[in-house]
Motif scaffolding. Structure first.
Motif, short mmCIF file in Angstrom:
data_model
loop_
_atom_site.label_atom_id
_atom_site.label_comp_id
_atom_site.label_asym_id
_atom_site.label_seq_id
_atom_site.Cartn_x
_atom_site.Cartn_y
_atom_site.Cartn_z
N VAL A 437 0.84 -1.19 0.00
CA VAL A 437 0.00 0.00 0.00
C VAL A 437 0.88 1.25 0.00
O VAL A 437 1.91 1.30 0.66
N LEU A 438 0.49 2.25 -0.78
CA LEU A 438 1.27 3.48 -0.86
C LEU A 438 1.13 4.28 0.43
O LEU A 438 0.02 4.56 0.88
N THR A 439 2.26 4.65 1.02
CA THR A 439 2.24 5.44 2.26
C THR A 439 2.96 6.77 2.11
O THR A 439 3.00 7.54 3.06
N SER A 440 3.53 7.04 0.94
CA SER A 440 4.33 8.25 0.77
C SER A 440 4.58 8.48 -0.71
O SER A 440 4.68 7.53 -1.48
N PRO A 441 4.70 9.75 -1.13
CA PRO A 441 5.02 10.01 -2.54
C PRO A 441 6.39 9.47 -2.94
O PRO A 441 6.66 9.25 -4.11
N GLN A 442 7.27 9.22 -1.92
CA GLN A 442 8.60 8.68 -2.22
C GLN A 442 8.55 7.26 -2.77
O GLN A 442 9.55 6.77 -3.29
N MET A 443 7.40 6.60 -2.66
CA MET A 443 7.27 5.24 -3.20
C MET A 443 6.98 5.26 -4.71
O MET A 443 6.97 4.21 -5.35
N LEU A 444 6.74 6.46 -5.26
CA LEU A 444 6.43 6.60 -6.68
C LEU A 444 7.65 7.12 -7.43
O LEU A 444 8.52 7.76 -6.84
N PRO A 445 7.75 6.87 -8.75
CA PRO A 445 8.90 7.34 -9.51
C PRO A 445 9.04 8.85 -9.42
O PRO A 445 8.09 9.59 -9.65
N GLU A 446 10.25 9.30 -9.08
CA GLU A 446 10.49 10.73 -8.89
C GLU A 446 10.41 11.49 -10.21
O GLU A 446 10.01 12.64 -10.25
N MET A 447 10.83 10.87 -11.29
CA MET A 447 10.90 11.56 -12.58
C MET A 447 10.37 10.65 -13.67
O MET A 447 10.61 9.45 -13.66
N GLY A 448 9.62 11.21 -14.60
CA GLY A 448 9.13 10.45 -15.74
C GLY A 448 7.75 9.90 -15.53
O GLY A 448 7.20 9.89 -14.43
N PRO A 449 7.11 9.40 -16.59
CA PRO A 449 5.73 8.93 -16.53
C PRO A 449 5.60 7.58 -15.82
O PRO A 449 6.57 6.82 -15.74
N TYR A 450 4.38 7.30 -15.35
CA TYR A 450 4.09 6.00 -14.73
C TYR A 450 2.59 5.80 -14.69
O TYR A 450 1.80 6.73 -14.90
N PHE A 451 2.18 4.56 -14.43
CA PHE A 451 0.78 4.23 -14.16
C PHE A 451 0.75 3.43 -12.88
O PHE A 451 1.57 2.53 -12.67
N VAL A 452 -0.21 3.76 -11.99
CA VAL A 452 -0.29 3.07 -10.71
C VAL A 452 -1.75 2.75 -10.40
O VAL A 452 -2.65 3.53 -10.70
N ALA A 453 -1.98 1.56 -9.84
CA ALA A 453 -3.32 1.12 -9.43
C ALA A 453 -3.26 0.64 -8.00
O ALA A 453 -2.49 -0.27 -7.68
N GLU A 454 -4.05 1.27 -7.12
CA GLU A 454 -4.14 0.86 -5.72
C GLU A 454 -5.35 -0.06 -5.57
O GLU A 454 -6.48 0.35 -5.81
N LEU A 455 -5.11 -1.30 -5.17
CA LEU A 455 -6.13 -2.33 -5.19
C LEU A 455 -6.77 -2.53 -3.81
O LEU A 455 -6.18 -2.17 -2.79
N PRO A 456 -7.96 -3.10 -3.76
CA PRO A 456 -8.64 -3.30 -2.48
C PRO A 456 -7.90 -4.19 -1.50
O PRO A 456 -8.11 -4.10 -0.29
N ASP A 457 -7.01 -5.08 -2.00
CA ASP A 457 -6.27 -5.96 -1.10
C ASP A 457 -5.05 -5.27 -0.49
O ASP A 457 -4.20 -5.91 0.12
#
Length: 522
Positions: A437-457
């Protein structure tokens, strides 16, 4: 499809762009095609030396292999990385960012860490800290969810050397990089900035809590491009992704191996035992109560690379823009607001958007992240009362304004959601990482495009494989036969409603959201 990837790595370029790209073009014609060229060390030179890049920026010359570079190693070089749009210097030349993990279309995983080790806990734009090392380590390890079948990553890129490889280099080397290498166990580790070509005999990192395998690392330092000694500055690799390689190939020993130089290394109190792979608590910093700490405290947010801004008057989603459709708004907070999706899949299909113009959640401050969390928590509570679970997705690609897509499903469909994402990923030939589970923006790529999906589990799917990424990917998943079974609604333009219908849907959602609406609190 052959999963083997061909990769090129070069050392310090220091402004010798013409010589580098001419050489790469020759190598690519002779032994390619290569999927990627990675540059470690100093890419830019003194101001006048960088004039060779103008021809590539203007399109008079072309870079034949997609090239990715690490960040600055000196304070004076940070100006070369300012105001890059999604990390792009010019066509086929991209700044990877300060740290992270990049997965190629072949599945090869490349971990990277820019700069040199900072003297304290807060570093400059040309320095990395313990927190940066932890972020890279966590990104590599979390996909295995603490299991003991971790196989390492394929490549680690750093500019600075790890400590303990050569005595004469230790003064300029980093113990944090030694720690990172020991933890993530790369098959190859490349670095530069010492002006030396050095290929160490392979060494095997002992098994620990993350893996039952003793994995082998090959360390290679590359010389400067065009050095007078004609030392090796370019290295070619042909790799099958570590997750698809035969286990025998990974564990089979060779005759010239040396002991791992990082075992028993004194970190000087930098890391406690429960922050290493000797303990299972290695994913996150933990406070005394066992809760996960958020790494972002707001102090370093301004040091992130800035994305070029788009005129807010032309943005559909900025509250200050005359183009925003205010009748779609459901609730407004200090930093975020919630609105009915334009061309919704159903009447409960909503979006969470930033009130001010920003590109993605990876660039949020702590305060902004906390309010976004409040919106997500409120929606989870709402949908739970309706017997539903919720999925949040973000596409930071060809979308200039931060937008979180919110879609709910019947609780009985919860287990199908991840499988549906995986099925569609296979259909579009995409590779996803699974992280907690995402708890901080630091868990996401700092630079460049991305796609992320946070799931119910409470797991998260993420990819940076965004070249030709399908813009309707999330809707493709949501509308698939396994979930909502409404393929005719994949394109939002086919789902546009009359204004009266939109207003009615907004009023209905406001009523059911009211008990959970924290934005009304005084």
């Amino acid at each position: 499809m052959d999963a083997t990837a061909k990769i090129l790595v070069v050392g310090d370029v220091r402004g010798r762009f013409k010589q580098l790209f001419s050489r790469v073009e020759q190598v690519n014609k002779k032994a390619g095609p290569f999927e990627i060229l990675c540059c470690v060390g100093d890419f830019f030179g003194a101001d006048k030396q960088n004039e060779e890049l103008i021809a590539y920026k203007n399109g008079f010359k072309h870079i034949t292999v997609p090239t990715y570079i690490l960040g600055p190693n000196k304070e004076e070089d940070k100006k070369f990385f300012a105001n890059l749009v999604e990390g792009e210097v010019c066509t086929n030349l991209t700044y990877l960012g300060k740290r992270g993990v990049y997965t190629l279309t072949s599945g090869v995983k490349i971990a990277y860490l820019s700069g040199i080790e900072a003297a304290g806990s807060v570093g400059g734009e040309h320095e990395f800290t313990k927190a940066d090392v932890q972020a890279v380590r966590n990104s590599c390890l979390v996909s295995k969810n603490c299991a003991t079948d971790y196989r390492g990553v394929d490549v680690l890129l750093t500019s600075q050397w790890p400590y303990a490889l050569l005595e004469k280099e230790n003064e300029k080397a980093s113990k944090l990089i030694s720690f990172l290498c020991r933890e993530i166990k790369p098959r190859y580790h490349f670095c530069a900035i010492n002006g030396t070509y050095f290929e160490c005999p392979p060494f095997r990192i002992p098994k620990d809590e993350t893996t039952q395998f003793e994995l082998c690392t090959r360390f290679i330092s590359l010389a400067d491009v065009g050095n007078l000694e004609k030392s090796k500055y370019i290295y070619a690799l042909s790799l099958k992704p570590v997750d698809k390689a035969r286990l025998l190939d990974l564990v089979q020993k060779t005759t010239n191996e040396i002991p791992c130089p990082f075992i028993g290394l004194d970190m000087g109190g930098t890391f406690s035992k429960n922050e290493t792979s000797e303990s299972r608590q290695y994913f996150f910093d933990m406070d005394s109560s066992g809760n996960r700490k958020r790494r972002g405290d707001g102090r370093n947010q301004d040091k992130r690379p800035r994305i070029m801004q788009i005129d807010q008057d032309d943005c559909w989603f900025c509250l200050s823009s005359p183009k925003v459709e205010k009748h779609l708004i459901i609730a407004i907070g200090e930093r975020f607001y919630m609105a009915l999706a334009k061309g919704p899949i159903n009447s409960h299909h909503v979006l969470i958007l930033s009130t001010k113009h920003m590109p993605c959640t990876a660039q949020l401050s702590t305060e902004e992240w906390e309010e976004l969390d409040k919106f997500k928590a409120a929606l989870k509570k709402l949908f739970k009362t309706l017997g539903q679970v919720v999925c949040f997705t973000e596409r930071h690609y060809k979308s200039p304004h931060l937008t979180i897509d919110v879609m709910a499903f019947e609780e009985g469909y919860s287990w199908k959601i991840k499988h549906s994402f995986e099925d569609k990923a296979e259909e579009f030939n995409l590779e996803f990482e699974t992280v907690p589970v995402l708890t901080s923006p630091q868990m996401l790529p700092e630079m460049g495009p991305y796609f992320v999906a946070e799931l119910p589990d409470e797991s998260t799917l993420i990819t940076r494989q965004m070249k030709h990424f399908p813009l309707h990917f999330a809707r493709d998943v949501f509308c698939s036969e396994n979930l909502l079974n409404c393929d005719e609604k994949v394109n939002w333009k086919d789902c546009l409603l009359e204004r009266d219908e939109e207003v009615a849907n907004v009023e209905e959602f406001r009523k059911i959201f009211a008990p959970f609406d924290f934005t009304d609190d005084d």
